[in-house]
Design an enzyme around this catalytic site. Sequence first.
Site, PDB file in Angstrom:
ATOM      1  N   CYS A 155       0.819  -1.208   0.000  1.00  0.00           N
ATOM      2  CA  CYS A 155       0.000   0.000   0.000  1.00  0.00           C
ATOM      3  C   CYS A 155       0.851   1.255   0.000  1.00  0.00           C
ATOM      4  O   CYS A 155       0.477   2.282  -0.574  1.00  0.00           O
ATOM      5  CB  CYS A 155      -0.941  -0.003   1.190  1.00  0.00           C
ATOM      6  N   HIS A 290      -2.073   1.440   7.207  1.00  0.00           N
ATOM      7  CA  HIS A 290      -2.359   1.412   5.775  1.00  0.00           C
ATOM      8  C   HIS A 290      -2.093   2.803   5.204  1.00  0.00           C
ATOM      9  O   HIS A 290      -2.137   3.813   5.928  1.00  0.00           O
ATOM     10  CB  HIS A 290      -3.827   1.005   5.559  1.00  0.00           C
ATOM     11  N   ASN A 308      -8.277   4.269  -2.645  1.00  0.00           N
ATOM     12  CA  ASN A 308      -7.631   3.094  -2.073  1.00  0.00           C
ATOM     13  C   ASN A 308      -6.931   2.299  -3.174  1.00  0.00           C
ATOM     14  O   ASN A 308      -7.044   2.616  -4.364  1.00  0.00           O
ATOM     15  CB  ASN A 308      -8.683   2.228  -1.368  1.00  0.00           C
TER      16      ASN A 308
END
Length: 692
Positions: A155, A290, A308
């Site tokens: 991520c 994250h 995302n």
Amino acid sequence: MNGNFSEERNVKMKIKQKFIFSLYFLFFILISLSFASAMANPAAVYCRESGYTYEIKTDSAGEYGVCVFTDETSCDDWAFYEGKCGEAFAKKIDISEKLQGAKLARESSSGLKLFSSAESSLNDFDLPPAEFDWRNYSSNNWMTSVKDQASCGSCWAFSALGAVESAYNIYNNDSTIDLDLSEQELVSCCFNSSVCPLSAKCEGGQPDESLNYTKYNGTTDESCFAYTHTNDSCGNRCADAANRTYTINDWGWIVNTTSAMKQALIDYGPLSVGVYWNGTAFDNSSDENHAVVLVGYNDSSSEWIIKNSWGTGWGDNGYGTISYGFIEIYDYILAIDGTETKPNVTLVTPVANANLSSQSVTFNCSASDSDGIHGLKNITLYCNFTGTWLANETKEISGTNNFTAFAKNLSDGVYIWNCMAYDARDLQDWADANRTLKIDSSALVITINSPANTSYNNSTQLVNISANDSGCGVNMTWYDWNGTNATYSSPENITFAEGNNTLIAYANDSAGNENSTNVTFTIDTTIANISVISPTNITYLTHLIWINATATENISNWIINYNGTNASLTINTTRNIESGSFNLKLYANDTAGNIGLNNSTWFTVAAPTTTLNLPANNSNSTSSSVTFNCSVNDSAELMNVTLYGNFTGTWVANESKNLTGNSNSTTFTKTLSDKKYVWNCLAYNNESGYDW
């Protein structure tokens, strides 16, 4: 933020530079014992841990994942994760331990701190609007497509490069660039770089380290090193990876206040931020684990809008919202401060709206690599020379500055052109605006309507010139008279000199074509002086009077008047004039139209008038005895009349008869043989006047 993005951003950037550059230094490296962020796509992890195959698909919205089962059926990854489809329709395993990402650490403060706590009041900035979204700014989507990191804990790479890709669009003021950078390069190569001490490939990494890597090493494109969601070897990049990297100018930390984040989002573009995912939603109940891209906000719902890296099956086509405060608490907010920019292209010649007289045209364009990093690749001349707008010619170029010429032969007409340049990273741009040119190689048509090629008896004449051009149109008309130039705009009266004059008319068009014509004419205002040679002031004893005179000008027409009536006259000829006294008037017109008149000339004609009565002219007689009859009239006393003929074969007087009085009819009877004869009568008066 209102108005043109590039102008507004530049204004605010200038304001910020007052204090940004004063803070521009490297902080000492902070060492952190925290693990790097390693949150994977939960749906991908769930699929894999459930023993199935995870595949990444692509559609117009971006990437999405599917879980492929043992029976070769498949289900959308997030639908399977949420128990909506698939073999079990319910979760069989707990993957919470697999999703334990770690706190993001500011292991390096080498980035510029763009907003200090003292600046968070935004006194130097306009207040941000109540809502903002880079997906719909100025009616354009400045974001790149949604991606899927799959089961790799990468991520950090997707968050960093998601912000970089959008920054390229924003800093180049072109929402269509849409780079697709290689997250796999960060996963595989950042690990071995000195700027990424915390990188652990799919086991975690740091967005700030990703930005440092992109700043100092550059990151290549996706087609050079495709994403495999594995700890692939850095050596698997394409062979020319070093020539296909994209860099940023700098990056920096943003202070963790809502107002500062809003302003930074507007001024710098999407931000790379740290968040906490609790397995079902984002909150602030634990340390961040994250990294996502912050793309907008909405004050009415008090929410941030994020992009995302879990595919389009997650949230709203890959986008979601997080409440205000759930990002600020972690103080992990990064902004991109400038990227490589597109080449600067300038059209040099022909100038805008040029009018050219030559069909041979050289188009000159200059290009420069505005950031001076990678250099130029090629430049292309675009045009509508064939009637359709398309690329006409491409030339390979190099270096950071280039001047390129394209030589073309074109027909007369109106054309539009521009140049597009590419740099070595395939960033491209046009010159600011297309240019138009007109080619007109045809000659002008110029006519002198007056004066004409003749003579004039008036020195003031109307100058009337017309000029026409079927191409660019007439630019200027002027004339030259005996060495004197004058601009012509409309018909005008000009006084010319006596004698021959030459008038030359010129005209040109805006393309540079020029033409001329001329006329020669004479100004003659001198009246002819006439000298009469004959008749003179005497008495003439015959009606056949010789008329002759001379003039000081070239005479085009003579007119005689001796009895009150004008009549055309051929000079130096005899004229039959009745008896009487006359005042002769001779008029002479010269070629310029001047009329001359002689001095009075009196003369007298004192001669009888003889008339042939019988036989009629060209008559035929069946008798050999022919009677000839003549009548004679005169104001003076008649003396005799004589019959002349060729009765013997020779023209001689045949018979004379004496006459008296002023009027007489005389008959001559002759016996003649068959033949054609000519005859006449000659009469005299007592003053020796005579007449046939």
